[in-house]
Design a protein around this motif. Sequence first.
Motif, PDB file in Angstrom:
ATOM      1  N   HIS A 307      -5.537  -2.188   9.184  1.00 45.06           N
ATOM      2  CA  HIS A 307      -4.937  -0.919   9.616  1.00 45.06           C
ATOM      3  C   HIS A 307      -5.875  -0.139  10.537  1.00 45.06           C
ATOM      4  O   HIS A 307      -5.417   0.614  11.394  1.00 45.06           O
ATOM      5  CB  HIS A 307      -4.568  -0.069   8.399  1.00 45.06           C
ATOM      6  N   LEU A 314       0.354  -5.346  12.302  1.00 43.02           N
ATOM      7  CA  LEU A 314       0.338  -4.053  11.618  1.00 43.02           C
ATOM      8  C   LEU A 314      -0.043  -2.959  12.604  1.00 43.02           C
ATOM      9  O   LEU A 314      -0.912  -3.157  13.457  1.00 43.02           O
ATOM     10  CB  LEU A 314      -0.659  -4.059  10.460  1.00 43.02           C
ATOM     11  N   GLN A 316      -1.787   0.386  14.003  1.00 45.80           N
ATOM     12  CA  GLN A 316      -3.054   1.062  13.729  1.00 45.80           C
ATOM     13  C   GLN A 316      -2.736   2.353  12.990  1.00 45.80           C
ATOM     14  O   GLN A 316      -2.003   3.205  13.491  1.00 45.80           O
ATOM     15  CB  GLN A 316      -3.786   1.373  15.039  1.00 45.80           C
ATOM     16  N   ASP A 317      -3.261   2.484  11.789  1.00 47.88           N
ATOM     17  CA  ASP A 317      -2.956   3.641  10.951  1.00 47.88           C
ATOM     18  C   ASP A 317      -4.240   4.066  10.231  1.00 47.88           C
ATOM     19  O   ASP A 317      -4.642   3.462   9.237  1.00 47.88           O
ATOM     20  CB  ASP A 317      -1.861   3.276   9.934  1.00 47.88           C
ATOM     21  N   LYS A 320      -3.878   5.066   6.417  1.00 43.07           N
ATOM     22  CA  LYS A 320      -3.797   3.925   5.491  1.00 43.07           C
ATOM     23  C   LYS A 320      -5.144   3.224   5.372  1.00 43.07           C
ATOM     24  O   LYS A 320      -5.543   2.799   4.278  1.00 43.07           O
ATOM     25  CB  LYS A 320      -2.729   2.936   5.962  1.00 43.07           C
TER      26      LYS A 320
END
Length: 575
Positions: A307, A314, A316-317, A320
């Motif tokens: 993340h 996925l 980019q966070d 998280k």
Amino acid sequence: MKPLSLLIEILIILGVTIKTIEAEKHDERRKERNVTTQVSVNQTQQFLSHILERRKLSEVISKRENFLDKKKNHHKIRIKGIQNKDFLKRSKNHLKTHAKKNFTDEGDQLFKMGTKILQQSKSQKQKAEAYLLFAKAADMGNLKAMEKMADALLFGNFGTQNITAAIQLYESLAKEGSYKAQNALGFLSSYGIGMEYDQAKALIYYTFGSAGGSMMSQMILGYRYSSGINVLQNCEVALIHYKKVADYIADKLEKSEGIPVEKVRLTERPENLSSNSEILDWDVYQYYKFLAERGDVQTQVSLGQLHLIGRKGLDQDYYKALYYFLKAAKAGSANAMAFIGKMYLEGNAAAPQNNTTAFKYFSMAANKGNAIGLHGLGLLYFYGKGVPVNYSEALKYFQKAAEKGWPNAQFQLGFMYYSGSGVWKDYKLAFKYFYLASQSGQPLAIYYLAEMYATGTGVLRSCRTAVEKRLKFLKKRRCIQWHFSYGIELPFKDIHLARRLYDMAAQTSPDAHIPVFFALMKLETVHMLQDILLFNFTMRWKWMKLDNILGPYWDLFVIGLIVAVLIFLLRNRRM
């Protein structure tokens, strides 16, 4: 045999019904796509033709105005009140300049909007909207938007591919000094795509492109001089071209003092997240989420990393990423602590830049003997982030991390000895640490090794070794793949052109024969799969003439026949 014939009839009816439904659905989807994109495509093409016509007209008008201005200046007569006329002329020029600035600003704004939509686009409709904005910006004279439109025409990004129109736009842009256009024209003329095959002309375009600042033109010229392709082989000239690209990228890398996440193994499970597959399956991701929530520390760190950088499909966070790292850090993971330190060192939405917090987490990781944490503390002392600059402390932490095999720390030690930062300059030690780091693929270590070989600093000067190192550095930064994507994205739309380009590559270099063979194998496989997906069996299998022998539904007949054979075999087995 009545039940069997009945079964075959039912299968045929079902097959025909399914095919009809699929065909209807396919037609509906195609109509929907056409409705959403055709209008935009037509509008875009109208804009493009208008742009080209207007640019030609503006050139004619400009020449005419220059001629008239010269004539007026030649017959100019000084009369009373000339100051007032000059004032009026200056006022008019000021108004024209102001209007032109507003026009340019609007074009820039449209281009930025289009770029943003294109980056976030998830559908064909959104892409069409983005290119419509580019077309409008191009109509206002925005050169970047024109470059986008030329690329779109070349690759067929928003509709039908039109190489001729793309070349016209590139040629127009090249006159304005666009190095991207010059680079594109160099590529097209070097392969004879849409224009005459002319290596001399290609070389001129690449030369102008490199002079204008095109890194790709520099790369291509470096390769040509290194391999002697249509020029006299000259290692020194090749080295100059490669150096310009390498310097540009190294400067960017040195400005970002981050810790490469890719260097850390994500997990050591057999079904690990660090596999080569590009996209993580949804169900697999859910499984790893379940493990992470159950307290699996390795999985928590792995998901945090994915993340953090947005890998394997996925998003980019940062929130998280921080969530998983905090859970793992609470459980005692030194890697997680180090990554939290990295996040606060660099700063983002979830973890605002805070050197004190970065120092705290790097220290926690370092106390556990973690190489990333030790390296992080070294960086803080080296650059004076949250603490006074202290080269002795930096050296101590870098040495500890380097002993654990951390390549970034090995590079930092090499750099300290190379530049004499807090230590006496020692090129032998610098070479040693750069070499150690380069073995793990540390890009800046490879860059500095190339510098040392190019200048003969601490080692015997070798142009050939310097060129090889620069190429290795550029490959690490994925600078070379553009030239291949530029050449391969076009050919996949034209299988014959692709084969021709691959053949030319094989002829250019004897070392390319094996890679070209595998590339051609892949090309043929992809093309066959495309045929299958597009129901083009008949194009490949005309020699069978099944349509003529068994009628248009021969495939259903074959399916029925297979089912009948299977039933017959099953019945015999039971008996």
